[in-house]
Design a protein around this motif. Sequence first.
Motif, PDB file in Angstrom:
ATOM      1  N   ASP A   1       0.830  -1.199   0.000  1.00 16.04           N
ATOM      2  CA  ASP A   1       0.000   0.000   0.000  1.00 16.04           C
ATOM      3  C   ASP A   1       0.870   1.258   0.000  1.00 16.04           C
ATOM      4  O   ASP A   1       2.103   1.205   0.133  1.00 16.04           O
ATOM      5  CB  ASP A   1      -0.988  -0.002   1.173  1.00 16.04           C
ATOM      6  N   SER A   2       0.203   2.375  -0.156  1.00 14.55           N
ATOM      7  CA  SER A   2       0.902   3.657  -0.266  1.00 14.55           C
ATOM      8  C   SER A   2       1.509   4.098   1.053  1.00 14.55           C
ATOM      9  O   SER A   2       2.297   5.054   1.084  1.00 14.55           O
ATOM     10  CB  SER A   2      -0.065   4.726  -0.784  1.00 14.55           C
ATOM     11  N   ASN A   3       1.173   3.443   2.151  1.00 13.50           N
ATOM     12  CA  ASN A   3       1.761   3.762   3.455  1.00 13.50           C
ATOM     13  C   ASN A   3       3.034   2.965   3.732  1.00 13.50           C
ATOM     14  O   ASN A   3       3.644   3.117   4.793  1.00 13.50           O
ATOM     15  CB  ASN A   3       0.747   3.508   4.569  1.00 13.50           C
ATOM     16  N   GLY A   4       3.414   2.101   2.789  1.00 12.00           N
ATOM     17  CA  GLY A   4       4.632   1.324   2.955  1.00 12.00           C
ATOM     18  C   GLY A   4       4.429  -0.059   3.540  1.00 12.00           C
ATOM     19  O   GLY A   4       5.403  -0.778   3.773  1.00 12.00           O
TER      20      GLY A   4
ATOM     21  N   SER B   1       6.655   8.778  -7.923  1.00 12.29           N
ATOM     22  CA  SER B   1       5.526   9.328  -7.175  1.00 12.29           C
ATOM     23  C   SER B   1       5.850  10.681  -6.547  1.00 12.29           C
ATOM     24  O   SER B   1       4.944  11.407  -6.134  1.00 12.29           O
ATOM     25  CB  SER B   1       5.111   8.345  -6.075  1.00 12.29           C
ATOM     26  N   ASP B   2       7.131  11.036  -6.487  1.00 14.82           N
ATOM     27  CA  ASP B   2       7.549  12.302  -5.869  1.00 14.82           C
ATOM     28  C   ASP B   2       7.639  13.438  -6.881  1.00 14.82           C
ATOM     29  O   ASP B   2       7.029  14.493  -6.716  1.00 14.82           O
ATOM     30  CB  ASP B   2       8.881  12.104  -5.159  1.00 14.82           C
TER      31      ASP B   2
ATOM     32  N   LEU C   1      12.438   4.435  -3.222  1.00 16.22           N
ATOM     33  CA  LEU C   1      11.338   3.690  -2.615  1.00 16.22           C
ATOM     34  C   LEU C   1      11.342   2.255  -3.132  1.00 16.22           C
ATOM     35  O   LEU C   1      11.896   1.969  -4.193  1.00 16.22           O
ATOM     36  CB  LEU C   1       9.987   4.337  -2.952  1.00 16.22           C
ATOM     37  N   GLN C   2      10.706   1.379  -2.360  1.00 17.23           N
ATOM     38  CA  GLN C   2      10.469   0.043  -2.882  1.00 17.23           C
ATOM     39  C   GLN C   2       9.525   0.165  -4.089  1.00 17.23           C
ATOM     40  O   GLN C   2       8.594   0.962  -4.092  1.00 17.23           O
ATOM     41  CB  GLN C   2       9.845  -0.834  -1.792  1.00 17.23           C
ATOM     42  N   ARG C   3       9.765  -0.602  -5.099  1.00 20.63           N
ATOM     43  CA  ARG C   3       9.071  -0.454  -6.377  1.00 20.63           C
ATOM     44  C   ARG C   3       7.541  -0.471  -6.220  1.00 20.63           C
ATOM     45  O   ARG C   3       6.838   0.375  -6.775  1.00 20.63           O
ATOM     46  CB  ARG C   3       9.507  -1.588  -7.303  1.00 20.63           C
ATOM     47  N   ASP C   4       7.008  -1.423  -5.436  1.00 22.04           N
ATOM     48  CA  ASP C   4       5.562  -1.558  -5.302  1.00 22.04           C
ATOM     49  C   ASP C   4       4.956  -0.422  -4.484  1.00 22.04           C
ATOM     50  O   ASP C   4       3.822  -0.004  -4.735  1.00 22.04           O
ATOM     51  CB  ASP C   4       5.229  -2.909  -4.652  1.00 22.04           C
ATOM     52  N   VAL C   5       5.691   0.082  -3.499  1.00 21.75           N
ATOM     53  CA  VAL C   5       5.200   1.226  -2.712  1.00 21.75           C
ATOM     54  C   VAL C   5       5.107   2.466  -3.600  1.00 21.75           C
ATOM     55  O   VAL C   5       4.141   3.241  -3.524  1.00 21.75           O
ATOM     56  CB  VAL C   5       6.118   1.477  -1.501  1.00 21.75           C
ATOM     57  N   ASN C   6       6.100   2.661  -4.449  1.00 21.59           N
ATOM     58  CA  ASN C   6       6.061   3.777  -5.388  1.00 21.59           C
ATOM     59  C   ASN C   6       4.843   3.677  -6.312  1.00 21.59           C
ATOM     60  O   ASN C   6       4.155   4.672  -6.572  1.00 21.59           O
ATOM     61  CB  ASN C   6       7.346   3.800  -6.216  1.00 21.59           C
ATOM     62  N   ALA C   7       4.562   2.467  -6.805  1.00 25.43           N
ATOM     63  CA  ALA C   7       3.397   2.260  -7.668  1.00 25.43           C
ATOM     64  C   ALA C   7       2.104   2.521  -6.911  1.00 25.43           C
ATOM     65  O   ALA C   7       1.163   3.121  -7.455  1.00 25.43           O
ATOM     66  CB  ALA C   7       3.415   0.843  -8.234  1.00 25.43           C
TER      67      ALA C   7
ATOM     68  N   LYS D   1       1.651   4.564  -4.399  1.00 24.82           N
ATOM     69  CA  LYS D   1       1.499   6.017  -4.247  1.00 24.82           C
ATOM     70  C   LYS D   1       0.993   6.650  -5.545  1.00 24.82           C
ATOM     71  O   LYS D   1       0.153   7.563  -5.523  1.00 24.82           O
ATOM     72  CB  LYS D   1       2.842   6.633  -3.846  1.00 24.82           C
ATOM     73  N   ASN D   2       1.505   6.184  -6.676  1.00 21.84           N
ATOM     74  CA  ASN D   2       1.033   6.702  -7.957  1.00 21.84           C
ATOM     75  C   ASN D   2      -0.437   6.382  -8.186  1.00 21.84           C
ATOM     76  O   ASN D   2      -1.195   7.202  -8.726  1.00 21.84           O
ATOM     77  CB  ASN D   2       1.867   6.113  -9.099  1.00 21.84           C
ATOM     78  N   ILE D   3      -0.854   5.179  -7.788  1.00 22.26           N
ATOM     79  CA  ILE D   3      -2.257   4.780  -7.939  1.00 22.26           C
ATOM     80  C   ILE D   3      -3.162   5.679  -7.106  1.00 22.26           C
ATOM     81  O   ILE D   3      -4.219   6.136  -7.564  1.00 22.26           O
ATOM     82  CB  ILE D   3      -2.411   3.294  -7.536  1.00 22.26           C
ATOM     83  N   LEU D   4      -2.755   5.976  -5.875  1.00 25.78           N
ATOM     84  CA  LEU D   4      -3.544   6.872  -5.026  1.00 25.78           C
ATOM     85  C   LEU D   4      -3.564   8.287  -5.592  1.00 25.78           C
ATOM     86  O   LEU D   4      -4.614   8.954  -5.593  1.00 25.78           O
ATOM     87  CB  LEU D   4      -2.970   6.868  -3.607  1.00 25.78           C
TER      88      LEU D   4
END
Length: 401
Positions: A198-201, A326-327, A349-355, A357-360
Amino acid sequence: MLVLEYKIKGFKLQYQAIDEAIITTQFIRNKAIRYWMDAPREANINKIALNNYSTALRKEFKFVEELNSMACQSATERAVIAIDRFYGNCKGKIPGKKGYPRFQKDNRSVEYKTSGWSLYPTKRRITFTDQKGIGEVKLLGKWDINTYPVKSIKRVRLVKKADGYYCQFAIKTESLSESRIADDEVGLDVGLEYSYSDSNGHHQPNPRLLIKAEKSIKHAQRQIYKKEKGKNQRRKAIQRYARKHLKVSRQRSEHAKRIARNVCKASALVVYEDLRVKNMVKNHCLAKSINDVSWGFFRRWLEYFAVKFNTKVVAINPRMTSQKCSDCGAIVKKSLSTRTHKCSFGCELQRDVNAAKNILNLAKARDGQSQRNATGLATSTLLGETLVEQVARVKVESPCL
C-alpha cells in the motif's frame, strides 16, 4: 442476499438420489441448449419458450417428472443465461471467442426455488419432497437457518464437492453495515512478491498456498496413475487429489477475505489496480503464480466489504504507475527484476510502494468511478442474477470474523 452453507449428513441411498437429481438438471439444461440450436432463426426462443419445453420434457421422460417442477425451471434458466451471454458478447463486439453455448458434462448442483423442500421447524434438518427420493437429511454447520423466516429463503441449492455434499440457502436480507476504525486513504499495488503493497509502505505477505501444497498434490496425482482404471482404489485416489485442490481454493478465498476486510475497515478510500487477470495468465511463465495470489478473489471481496464499511473503492488504470516517480513525476524505466525505484532527484522507494502512491495520486487527481458491489456478494447465483456461473459458494463472511 445472504448465502448460508451447510454440509449434508445422510445415507448412501440419499447421496445417490442427489446425484440423480444433479444429472437430471444437467440433462434438462443440455436438452434446452439443443432445442435452441435446432430452432429456426426466426423463432423466438426465450425463457418462456424454454420453460414450456421443460414441461414437455416432464411428460416425455419419467426421471425428469420425478424432479420438482421449479427445479426443472432452474435448469432451463441455466440454458437461458448461457444463450443471453452469447448474444450479449456478440452485440458488445467482444474480441475473441464469444462464448457459444456448449453442452455441460460436469454439473455438480441442483437448485430448488420455493417448493420441493421443507425445513424442520426446530432442528437443522431439511426434507426434499419431490420424487427423487432424497428425503430428510441433517444439516451440519454453525449458522442457525431457523432464525430466518421461510419466506425469505429464495433458493435452496444442493452442491456436490470433493469432500461431500452441501446445502446452500439464498436468503433475502439486508446487509448490516459496520463502523470503520479509521478513515485513511490508501492505494494498493498487487504483486507476486507480496499480496499487495500500500501507499503507506505496508507489505502484505504472499502466503503462496499452492506452492506450499504442491508437493502433496503431485504425490496424490501420481497415486492415481498407479491404480487400475475402473477400480475402487483409483476412485478414492481421485477423491484425495480433488480434496487437496479444494483445500487450497478455500484457503485462497479465506486469505483474500481477511485482508480485504482489514483494508476496508481501516480506510475511507481504497484505490486499486484495474487489472485484466484473464489476459495476464496467458503468460505461461507467471500464470501459476498469478492464480496462486488470487487477485480476482481479493478485488471481489474489496467490493463486498466496501459496502459493509461504507468505504469508497476506485479502480485505476495501472499504466506506467511502476515507471513513474511518485515524488517528482519523472519516468524511470525499470525491468520486473528491479525492485527498488530510484530517481535522479533522490527519491528512493520500494518499487511496489512507489506504484501504490502513484495509484492513489491518480485517484485524487481525477474522479475515479466507484466500483461498489451493492449486492454484497462476491459472485451471485441468486434470483434475477446469473444462476450458475459459480456454484461453489460459501457464506459471504468468514466464520472467524
